[in-house]
Design an enzyme around this catalytic site. Structure first.
Site, PDB file in Angstrom:
ATOM      1  N   ASP A 190       0.871  -1.165   0.000  1.00 37.05           N
ATOM      2  CA  ASP A 190       0.000   0.000   0.000  1.00 37.05           C
ATOM      3  C   ASP A 190       0.911   1.219   0.000  1.00 37.05           C
ATOM      4  O   ASP A 190       2.100   1.144   0.300  1.00 37.05           O
ATOM      5  CB  ASP A 190      -0.941  -0.024   1.218  1.00 37.05           C
ATOM      6  CG  ASP A 190      -2.137   0.887   1.009  1.00 37.05           C
ATOM      7  OD1 ASP A 190      -3.118   0.742   1.727  1.00 37.05           O
ATOM      8  OD2 ASP A 190      -2.087   1.739   0.094  1.00 37.05           O
TER       9      ASP A 190
HETATM   10  C1  GLC Z   1      -4.282   4.336  -0.024  1.00 34.64           C
HETATM   11  C2  GLC Z   1      -5.173   3.206   0.415  1.00 34.64           C
HETATM   12  C3  GLC Z   1      -5.320   2.115  -0.602  1.00 34.64           C
HETATM   13  C4  GLC Z   1      -5.248   2.701  -1.993  1.00 34.64           C
HETATM   14  C5  GLC Z   1      -3.846   3.217  -2.186  1.00 34.64           C
HETATM   15  C6  GLC Z   1      -3.667   3.886  -3.565  1.00 34.64           C
HETATM   16  O1  GLC Z   1      -3.467   4.740   1.043  1.00 34.64           O
HETATM   17  O2  GLC Z   1      -4.871   2.580   1.655  1.00 34.64           O
HETATM   18  O3  GLC Z   1      -6.572   1.457  -0.341  1.00 34.64           O
HETATM   19  O4  GLC Z   1      -5.545   1.712  -2.963  1.00 34.64           O
HETATM   20  O5  GLC Z   1      -3.467   4.135  -1.175  1.00 34.64           O
HETATM   21  O6  GLC Z   1      -4.419   5.061  -3.614  1.00 34.64           O
END
Ligand code: GLC
Length: 707
Positions: free
Chosen positions: A249
């Protein structure tokens, strides 16, 4: 491939306009990385022309010409914003989720997106957690059904198709268990709870063919998920045989340092790759330190090759090597009537009628005058937490006020905001009260702005923000008929004003067709058939409160002091999981079993027990009921929940009609995972109580004995 090119495939960078920790990537940085063959994927860039421009650099200017993978958060819509996932779960109809995913995939792929970071498969019992909006609520079975439907809708049968995208089951794992509902916070669960509560939806996602998995920000038993080999490798890749890839993430690899798990970025890179992370989102620790770590033997060459292979395999499966570019002539520029109709039907199907006294709802279209009051009565901000920013800017929600006017063309419809969505200013209440006094009926539209929902949006008080409750109470004091429509991204505590409201409709954040869908239900064009996928607490102090709890050795007993309850609250939630009313009434008959006992070995061999019940529409209108099946393992070697959802079916019945609903229970439905880290599933002999009804409070039961 050189080591540098291999590490490049593991790198994902964000589009220049992304915000958030871990920094942004300028367009030049992205282009030069693509040109040097040091980039595998880009997130948050979309639009066929801009993705093709980047893709051309990677394919035509880098040494190996490996195409880029474009990813985007298409969580509940691309141009056509559907209701939030929590609302979709309330429909108890996985077809709603599948439709969202199919429309979203078609719109996203046409705009150069190959991969969505969805579905979120996190079970949560925490309404304070902002991301409950993106979840399917507190039950693993319901979440699993919806997660599988989403994956099927996004991916279809062939990822080369120009209307499909790769899915990403997230956030692995137990992200919804954050202590206090505070985002990114600690999670400490037993192996049994991990496997019985948090893992089943991910298993369902993989069974549905999910191409990727995203690691979560939290620790699990003290080990951050991004460095958790037990979760990412032992369970996901070895025990489950997952052959897709794990993406970190946002900045999650580098955050192993902040967790106190890695002493520096190089250690974070080593720990994450070794634990099972394959692609690094936004942070660049592997690209910066990977060559030296490999040279020093601190990361394994085979692990590196495995990660690269997993990523390349998806690019082949998507057909990117043969056809890397989006068709700029086929780009979809916005919602169309068909997708708006789908979003409108979905939103209406997700709504839950919490209360309806004296037949207050449905409203008559012939009514003479209607007052619409409340800060969300004339608002286009009802899309929900993960609307694609460009869609939110160009295609705001249909307003309730406009939709009510269209639904009741002969009525005099007035509007008074009354109060804002937050703050303490009550000066506008007077005008709202005057409007209510002058109208045959008032529609009070209150709730949470989407900004108070979603990531990094934990609330310690989950009541209506600001002084919206004061508005409801003032309208109630007029003595005139009124209904409350809630537009929110989480369960709310509603006890303060609930008794004064004759009718309450939970509309959630309904998406681009919000106003029309709300009007469809208010005026009875659609019968409210949604049911709650989450319990509504009576007070924040009651959290956690969920239906699938353990009994304890001293289950609550009214009037008995030394039992598990609060001195100042009843034991049950304000509204229970599975609760919801219709404009008609139903009778659900007692459950019938195909057999009262069954040998465990027969179940292990694939045999099942049929549970059936009749449901009759005993009212004067056609309507929807959700027949629900719950099981309770009365005695087991691990205390089991007092109820567990193991089947549901939403039926539409004409007045007087009867239908028999049938469920089948097998070993998977009756057994449980033990605390063995190797993953041991056990079905024990003994008594199971099977409940069938219209919510988790169902009382009609039959006993099944496993011998
Ligand atoms: C965010 C979220 C995740 C998302 C990613 C890309 O922090 O936790 O769910 O897909 O970043 O935006």
């Amino acid at each position: 491939m050189t080591v540098e090119e291999k590490l490049g495939q593991l790198q994902q960078l964000a589009g220049a306009w992304e915000t958030g920790p871990g920094g942004n990537s300028t367009k030049n940085a992205v282009e030069s990385a693509a040109r040097a063959g040091r980039l595998g994927s880009v997130l948050s860039a979309f639009g066929a022309r801009s993705t093709n421009a980047l893709q051309r650099i990677a394919v035509e200017e880098s040494r190996l010409g490996i195409p880029l993978l474009f990813g985007l958060d298409v969580i509940h819509g691309f141009w056509t914003t559907f209701p939030i996932p929590l609302a979709q779960a309330a429909s108890f109809d996985p077809g709603v989720a599948r439709t969202d995913a199919e429309v979203s995939a078609q719109e996203a792929r046409a705009n150069g997106v190959h991969w969505t970071f969805a579905p979120m498969a996190d079970v949560t019992r925490e309404p304070r957690w902002g991301r409950v909006a993106e979840s399917c609520g507190e039950d693993p079975y319901l979440t699993a059904e919806f997660t599988a439907a989403k994956v099927a809708g996004y991916q279809g049968r062939d990822l080369r198709a120009k209307d499909r995208v790769a899915a990403c089951a997230k956030h692995f794992v137990a992200y919804g268990g954050a202590e206090g509902g505070r985002d990114y916070n600690t999670v400490d669960v037993s192996e049994a709870r991990l496997r019985n509560l948090y893992l089943p939806p991910f298993r369902a996602a993989l069974d549905a063919g999910a191409a990727t998995v995203m690691a979560s920000f939290n620790t699990v038993g003290g080990v951050p998920a991004h460095g958790n080999a037990h979760a990412l490798t032992e369970i996901l890749k070895h025990q489950w045989g997952f052959d897709g890839f794990v993406v970190s993430d946002w900045n999650g690899v580098r955050e192993l340092v902040a967790h106190g798990f890695a002493e520096d970025d190089a250690a974070a890179a080593r720990l994450a790759l070794t634990a099972g992370v394959d692609m690094e989102m936004v942070s660049t620790t592997l690209r910066e330190h990977g060559e030296r770590l490999l040279r020093e033997g601190r990361i394994d060459a085979g692990r590196l090759d495995d990660a690269v292979a997993r990523i390349l395999r998806l690019k082949f499966t998507l057909g990117l090597f043969d056809d890397p570019y989006a068709d700029e002539g086929a780009a979809v520029a916005g919602p169309v009537p068909a997708t708006r109709r789908a979003a409108r039907a979905a939103a209406a199907r997700c709504m839950v009628l919490l209360k309806n006294e004296r037949g207050t709802l449905p409203l008559r279209t012939s009514v003479g005058s209607i007052a619409v009051v409340g800060p969300f009565g004339d608002s286009g901000d009802l899309l929900g937490t993960w609307a694609v920013p460009a869609a939110a800017a160009k295609y705001p929600s249909v307003r309730v006020l406009d939709a009510v006017r269209r639904a009741a063309p002969g009525a005099r419809v007035t509007y008074a905001r009354g109060v804002a969505t937050e703050g303490g200013d009550t000066r506008g209440i007077r005008a709202a009260v005057a409007a209510a006094r002058a109208a045959d009926v008032t529609v009070v539209v209150v709730g949470e702005p989407p900004a108070l929902s979603g990531e990094a949006a934990a609330r310690a008080d989950i009541g209506l923000p600001g002084v919206q409750e004061r508005l409801i109470e003032a309208v109630a004091r007029t003595g005139r008929p009124f209904v409350v429509v809630l537009v929110n991204g989480r369960p709310l505590t509603v006890g303060g004003w609930l008794d004064s409201a004759p009718a309450v409709l939970e509309a959630w954040h309904p998406g681009v067709e919000a106003g029309n869908a709300i009007a469809d239900v208010l005026f009875g064009k659609v019968d409210p058939g949604g049911r709650l996928p989450v319990s509504f607490p009576r007070a924040v102090g009651q959290i956690p409160v969920h239906y699938n709890h353990e009994s304890t050795g001293r289950p609550y007993a009214a009037g008995v002091k030394y039992t598990s309850g609060y001195l100042d609250l009843p034991p049950d939630p304000q509204f229970a999981f599975g609760h919801g009313l219709s404009y008609t009434t139903f009778r659900i008959g007692a459950p019938r079993l195909s057999r009262a006992s069954v040998p465990a070995r027969a179940l292990h061999a694939g045999d099942t027990v049929e549970v059936s019940a009749t449901v009759t529409n005993t009212g004067a209108h056609a309507g929807d009921e959700v027949v629900q099946l719950y099981v309770h393992d009365v005695a087991a070697s691990i205390a089991r929940p007092v109820r567990e959802l193991r089947g549901f079916e939403r039926v539409t019945l004409a007045p007087g009609a009867t239908r028999t609903v049938r469920f089948r229970l097998g070993a998977r439905d009756l057994g449980f995972w033990t605390n063995d880290p190797g993953g041991v599933f056990r079905l024990e002999e003994g008594a199971f109580d099977l409940y069938v009804g219209n919510s988790s409070t169902a009382t009609a039961k039959r006993r099944l004995t496993v011998t």
